[in-house]
Write an enzyme that holds these catalytic residues in place. Structure first.
Site, PDB file in Angstrom:
ATOM      1  N   SER A 282       3.749  12.467  -7.384  1.00  0.00           N
ATOM      2  CA  SER A 282       3.747  13.444  -8.488  1.00  0.00           C
ATOM      3  C   SER A 282       4.986  13.259  -9.356  1.00  0.00           C
ATOM      4  CB  SER A 282       3.694  14.877  -7.936  1.00  0.00           C
ATOM      5  OG  SER A 282       4.708  15.072  -6.963  1.00  0.00           O
TER       6      SER A 282
ATOM      7  N   ASP B 297       5.374   8.809  -0.491  1.00  0.00           N
ATOM      8  CA  ASP B 297       4.015   8.456  -0.914  1.00  0.00           C
ATOM      9  C   ASP B 297       3.887   6.970  -1.208  1.00  0.00           C
ATOM     10  OD1 ASP B 297       2.344  10.637  -0.879  1.00  0.00           O
ATOM     11  OD2 ASP B 297       2.648  11.181  -2.984  1.00  0.00           O
TER      12      ASP B 297
ATOM     13  N   LYS C 214       2.891   8.487   3.179  1.00  0.00           N
ATOM     14  CA  LYS C 214       1.656   9.258   2.961  1.00  0.00           C
ATOM     15  C   LYS C 214       0.741   8.427   2.088  1.00  0.00           C
ATOM     16  CE  LYS C 214       1.366  13.113   0.255  1.00  0.00           C
ATOM     17  NZ  LYS C 214       0.443  12.650  -0.806  1.00  0.00           N
TER      18      LYS C 214
ATOM     19  N   GLU D 248      -5.523  19.024  -0.052  1.00  0.00           N
ATOM     20  CA  GLU D 248      -5.179  19.516  -1.395  1.00  0.00           C
ATOM     21  C   GLU D 248      -6.420  20.007  -2.127  1.00  0.00           C
ATOM     22  OE1 GLU D 248      -2.842  16.899  -3.884  1.00  0.00           O
ATOM     23  OE2 GLU D 248      -3.075  18.224  -5.624  1.00  0.00           O
TER      24      GLU D 248
HETATM   25  O1  KIV Z   1       2.555  13.683  -4.910  1.00  0.00           O
HETATM   26  C1  KIV Z   1       2.721  14.812  -4.413  1.00  0.00           C
HETATM   27  O2  KIV Z   1       3.635  15.566  -4.762  1.00  0.00           O
HETATM   28  C2  KIV Z   1       1.768  15.227  -3.379  1.00  0.00           C
HETATM   29  C3  KIV Z   1       1.798  16.654  -2.936  1.00  0.00           C
HETATM   30  C4  KIV Z   1       1.421  17.570  -4.025  1.00  0.00           C
HETATM   31  C5  KIV Z   1       1.010  16.874  -1.725  1.00  0.00           C
HETATM   32  O3  KIV Z   1       1.006  14.445  -2.923  1.00  0.00           O
END
Ligand code: KIV
Length: 281
Positions: A56, A94, A124, A193
């Site tokens: 994000s 991520d 993630k 989500e």
């Molecule tokens: O990228 C992100 O911030 C996320 C969260 C909102 C779970 O994947």
């Protein structure tokens, strides 16, 4: 750590591990928040269990209109900063779009860079049954994986937007099967989500790993929010699933307006902000 007396001692700032997080299934709720920079990580570290370096950041920090333009190098730079800025929380980074979907071996190479260049604890990735083989491949090779099902923002082009998922029975059944598949494949936790609340509740009751909700259900084993959303530092629009805990954006605007007025009126810098020669005795 060994001491002079030979007794072993716990490190004062030992971080939470993925095992600590996975052991919280059905227990004390897991508190997770996003962090992208060292100072923000430092402000939030002690209060939370997981700092998520979410992709994000592409939208929040870089002004992209989706997460799809985020690169592996961006995630590594921000991941390393968050690890440097924290001592307590388990840091999860991520994997960006395109770095893991094609082949498990490519995913492993991306993870090896993320883990070795940032010092984070886990990665993630988004996806359910279609990512199960990759999750199995990664976890068998020492990469702890947090999965992410339901509304998966990297698939925005396929979904045609960010609408709540799991409204129809077919879609809900698919998301439930995705959550079960990533748990069976070895993920240590799963983000749910943007789903209908009863679906997230039922997944939480049925999968053996902790669920971390965002726009999901209070029944989840933990919750995650984008820090800038909850602090009022991103956009004026507050989505339904966000609770605003502060309005820092307007405080920044006010502070900078005051600074600008001070500079224009020559009130700043004052005598206390400049260095002058000491008077000779
Ligand atoms: O990228 C992100 O911030 C996320 C969260 C909102 C779970 O994947």
């Amino acid at each position: 750590m060994s001491t002079k007396t030979g007794k072993s001692q716990r490190l004062e700032f030992q971080r939470l591990t993925v095992r600590d997080i996975s052991s919280r299934k059905g227990a004390e709720p897991i508190v997770c928040v996003t962090a992208y920079t060292a100072p923000m990580a430092g402000f939030m570290d002690d209060a939370v269990d997981v700092l998520l370096v979410g992709d994000s950041l592409g939208m929040v920090l870089y002004g992209f209109d989706s997460t799809l333009q985020v690169t592996l190098d961006m995630m590594i730079n921000h991941g390393a900063a968050v690890v440097r800025g924290s001592k307590h929380a388990c840091v999860v980074v991520d994997l960006p779009f395109g770095s893991y979907q094609a082949y498990p071996a490519d995913a492993f190479k991306a993870c090896a860079r993320v883990l070795s260049e940032t010092g984070c604890a886990a990665v993630k990735l988004e996806g359910g049954r279609e990512m199960a083989e990759t999750i199995r491949y990664l976890t068998a090779r020492g990469v702890p994986v947090m999965a992410h099902v339901g509304l998966t923002p990297q698939s925005v082009n396929q979904f045609g937007g960010y609408r709540t998922r799991g409204r129809s029975t077919v879609e809900a059944d698919n998301i439930a099967a995705d959550a079960q598949a990533v748990a069976d494949a070895g993920a240590f936790a799963v983000v749910i989500e943007g789903t209908m609340e009863p679906l997230a509740r039922s997944i939480t009751e049925n999968v053996p790993i902790p669920t971390i909700g965002i726009g999901a259900s209070p029944a989840c084993d933990g919750q995650v929010l984008v820090a800038e959303d909850m602090l009022g530092l991103f956009s004026d629009f507050t989505p339904k699933f966000v609770k605003r805990y502060a309005d820092l954006g307007s405080q920044v605007t006010k502070a900078v307006q005051t600074y600008a007025a001070d500079v224009r009126a020559r009130r700043f810098p004052g005598p206390e902000h400049v260095v002058t020669a000491k008077a000779k005795k």
